[in-house]
Design a protein around this motif. Sequence first.
Motif, PDB file in Angstrom:
ATOM      1  N   ALA A 188      32.935  56.269  62.562  1.00 31.97           N
ATOM      2  CA  ALA A 188      31.537  55.757  62.890  1.00 31.97           C
ATOM      3  C   ALA A 188      30.770  56.806  63.786  1.00 31.97           C
ATOM      4  N   ARG A 189      31.521  56.933  64.937  1.00 30.97           N
ATOM      5  CA  ARG A 189      31.065  57.696  66.166  1.00 30.97           C
ATOM      6  C   ARG A 189      31.081  59.043  65.845  1.00 30.97           C
ATOM      7  N   LEU A 190      31.955  59.717  64.955  1.00 33.64           N
ATOM      8  CA  LEU A 190      32.261  61.032  64.776  1.00 33.64           C
ATOM      9  C   LEU A 190      30.891  61.402  63.640  1.00 33.64           C
ATOM     10  N   VAL A 191      30.591  60.240  62.810  1.00 32.49           N
ATOM     11  CA  VAL A 191      29.328  60.429  61.875  1.00 32.49           C
ATOM     12  C   VAL A 191      28.244  60.722  62.466  1.00 32.49           C
ATOM     13  N   LEU A 192      28.011  59.869  63.545  1.00 28.26           N
ATOM     14  CA  LEU A 192      26.752  59.795  64.275  1.00 28.26           C
ATOM     15  C   LEU A 192      26.779  61.087  65.531  1.00 28.26           C
ATOM     16  N   GLY A 193      27.669  61.984  65.508  1.00 24.16           N
ATOM     17  CA  GLY A 193      27.658  63.001  66.476  1.00 24.16           C
ATOM     18  C   GLY A 193      28.009  62.386  67.720  1.00 24.16           C
ATOM     19  N   LEU A 194      28.434  61.350  67.989  1.00 20.65           N
ATOM     20  CA  LEU A 194      28.627  60.805  69.316  1.00 20.65           C
ATOM     21  C   LEU A 194      29.998  61.066  70.018  1.00 20.65           C
ATOM     22  N   MET A 195      30.714  61.879  69.358  1.00 20.75           N
ATOM     23  CA  MET A 195      31.711  62.374  69.966  1.00 20.75           C
ATOM     24  C   MET A 195      32.336  63.640  69.365  1.00 20.75           C
ATOM     25  N   GLN A 196      32.877  64.410  69.866  1.00 22.94           N
ATOM     26  CA  GLN A 196      33.221  65.997  69.196  1.00 22.94           C
ATOM     27  C   GLN A 196      34.535  65.898  68.526  1.00 22.94           C
ATOM     28  N   ALA A 197      34.417  66.319  67.219  1.00 25.88           N
ATOM     29  CA  ALA A 197      35.549  66.220  66.304  1.00 25.88           C
ATOM     30  C   ALA A 197      36.375  67.257  66.419  1.00 25.88           C
ATOM     31  N   THR A 198      37.573  67.239  66.397  1.00 24.54           N
ATOM     32  CA  THR A 198      38.839  68.221  66.412  1.00 24.54           C
ATOM     33  C   THR A 198      38.577  69.508  65.431  1.00 24.54           C
ATOM     34  N   GLN A 199      38.503  68.643  64.191  1.00 23.32           N
ATOM     35  CA  GLN A 199      38.148  69.396  63.192  1.00 23.32           C
ATOM     36  C   GLN A 199      37.356  68.924  62.207  1.00 23.32           C
ATOM     37  N   GLY A 200      36.844  69.622  61.132  1.00 27.36           N
ATOM     38  CA  GLY A 200      35.897  69.218  59.905  1.00 27.36           C
ATOM     39  C   GLY A 200      34.518  69.114  60.549  1.00 27.36           C
ATOM     40  N   ARG A 201      33.723  68.651  59.729  1.00 22.02           N
ATOM     41  CA  ARG A 201      32.489  68.632  60.038  1.00 22.02           C
ATOM     42  C   ARG A 201      31.651  67.535  59.132  1.00 22.02           C
ATOM     43  N   VAL A 202      30.593  67.205  59.648  1.00 23.97           N
ATOM     44  CA  VAL A 202      29.495  66.068  59.109  1.00 23.97           C
ATOM     45  C   VAL A 202      28.337  66.571  58.724  1.00 23.97           C
ATOM     46  N   GLN A 258      27.968  63.846  53.977  1.00 24.59           N
ATOM     47  CA  GLN A 258      29.225  64.726  53.484  1.00 24.59           C
ATOM     48  C   GLN A 258      30.086  64.642  54.806  1.00 24.59           C
ATOM     49  N   VAL A 259      31.054  64.124  54.480  1.00 20.00           N
ATOM     50  CA  VAL A 259      32.092  64.303  55.733  1.00 20.00           C
ATOM     51  C   VAL A 259      33.358  65.115  55.134  1.00 20.00           C
ATOM     52  N   GLN A 260      33.716  66.082  55.821  1.00 22.48           N
ATOM     53  CA  GLN A 260      34.662  67.264  55.209  1.00 22.48           C
ATOM     54  C   GLN A 260      35.733  67.366  56.166  1.00 22.48           C
ATOM     55  N   ASN A 261      36.939  66.905  55.976  1.00 22.26           N
ATOM     56  CA  ASN A 261      38.183  67.338  56.634  1.00 22.26           C
ATOM     57  C   ASN A 261      37.912  66.917  58.032  1.00 22.26           C
ATOM     58  N   LEU A 262      37.398  65.786  58.370  1.00 23.15           N
ATOM     59  CA  LEU A 262      37.022  65.206  59.712  1.00 23.15           C
ATOM     60  C   LEU A 262      38.440  64.829  60.560  1.00 23.15           C
ATOM     61  N   ALA A 263      38.539  65.422  61.596  1.00 24.61           N
ATOM     62  CA  ALA A 263      39.674  64.744  62.592  1.00 24.61           C
ATOM     63  C   ALA A 263      39.213  64.486  64.106  1.00 24.61           C
ATOM     64  N   PHE A 316      24.475  65.874  57.333  1.00 24.65           N
ATOM     65  CA  PHE A 316      23.561  65.056  56.883  1.00 24.65           C
ATOM     66  C   PHE A 316      22.384  65.456  56.124  1.00 24.65           C
ATOM     67  N   GLU A 317      21.887  64.980  55.026  1.00 23.89           N
ATOM     68  CA  GLU A 317      21.064  65.719  54.277  1.00 23.89           C
ATOM     69  C   GLU A 317      20.947  67.218  54.482  1.00 23.89           C
ATOM     70  N   GLY A 318      22.403  67.648  54.098  1.00 23.89           N
ATOM     71  CA  GLY A 318      22.920  69.177  54.043  1.00 23.89           C
ATOM     72  C   GLY A 318      22.626  69.939  55.312  1.00 23.89           C
ATOM     73  N   GLN A 319      22.455  69.146  56.619  1.00 23.09           N
ATOM     74  CA  GLN A 319      22.484  69.863  57.877  1.00 23.09           C
ATOM     75  C   GLN A 319      23.738  69.349  58.617  1.00 23.09           C
ATOM     76  N   SER A 320      24.073  70.189  59.441  1.00 27.94           N
ATOM     77  CA  SER A 320      25.521  70.006  60.127  1.00 27.94           C
ATOM     78  C   SER A 320      25.170  69.023  61.251  1.00 27.94           C
ATOM     79  N   VAL A 321      25.894  67.887  61.703  1.00 28.10           N
ATOM     80  CA  VAL A 321      25.463  66.887  62.720  1.00 28.10           C
ATOM     81  C   VAL A 321      26.247  67.340  64.057  1.00 28.10           C
ATOM     82  N   PRO A 322      25.440  68.018  64.902  1.00 29.18           N
ATOM     83  CA  PRO A 322      25.961  68.403  66.142  1.00 29.18           C
ATOM     84  C   PRO A 322      26.589  67.123  67.074  1.00 29.18           C
TER      85      PRO A 322
END
Length: 336
Positions: free
Chosen positions: A59-73, A6-11, A75-81
């Motif tokens: 793609a990089r945000l989804v994998l947690g390879l960079m820090q998002a400015t806002q929003g969250r990802v 789930q990708v929510q309001n990611l920026a 994965f299996e219900g768990q927040s990707v740090p």
Amino acid sequence: MTPLLQVQNLAKHYAVRIPDGLGHRRATLRAVDGISFSLSAGQTLGLVGESGCGKTTTARLVLGLMQATQGRVLFEGQSVPSTRDATWRDLRQRMQMVYQNPLGALDRRLPVITQVLEPLRIHHRSDPLEHMEQAQALMASLGLAKSLWSRYPHELSGGQRQRVVLSRALILKPSLLVCDEPVSALDVSIQAQVINLLQDVQELMGVAYLFISHDLKVVRQVSDQVAVMYLGQIVEQAPPAQLFSEPLHPYSQALVSAIPSLWNRQQKTKIVLQGEPPNPLSLQSGCVFQQRCPYAEDRCREQSPILTPLTSERQVACHMLAQKPQGQNTLVESCS
Ligand code: SF4
């Protein structure tokens, strides 16, 4: 059932300084600007759009390879740090990436089987003999003959290298593969083989794909849902059969009209967008597509349209379409 991803309001915004006369001024580059989508286990979401629209940043945000400015990802219900802590390392075993250039993704100094074994070694899983058997069985199942296992990447063809990259991504049995232009560096004949292989792998292992590509024909073939990106935003999302037979957003229409085999079947003429994409460092308020949209009106320059469900399967970000009752998308007819 909770979606796998789930990708929510990611920026992702970057503060930049750009030359202005004798000095500089501050500006914000909105590489990804508030996108939301979800992906179920064993399904494929195709992400399409022009180069520079934010697909790879997503793609990089989804994998947690960079820090998002806002929003969250999730994965299996768990927040990707985005910090590489134990939780991230644990999640990353189940979320792998397939890169565009297989030669660039592999280490030229190591035999390919060593590279396929590497994720198992990194994640400290037991028994080297078991590892070797596992790697050999996987490589064989992906069509890599035994004679290729001890070769170096430069000794393989492009298709063989991409099979090695896939073997390395699949060795930890992930639930999600993020595929960033996985076939665009390959010859057309090899592309078909790799796409068939990806589909076979999905059927056998139930792995989900976030499939990023600028090639609409490939995305149409592999996806269960397609999201169209423009300047960091998703402007339309729909199942491929709907999107490619009846694109609704003016930008999707222009993209699909560039595929003659699809568009000409409907006896429509190619839509040529006027002007260039706007400078992402000086975007105006309102709709990101307003400068190239033939239907732009005052409201489009004042208010940014929100991605709005038109049906249970389809969402569009356009003022003109959001206000129409279902089945009366007159913008579509006027583009014929
Ligand atoms: Fe065009 Fe307005 Fe729709 Fe944007 S909101 S795509 S400018 S009609």
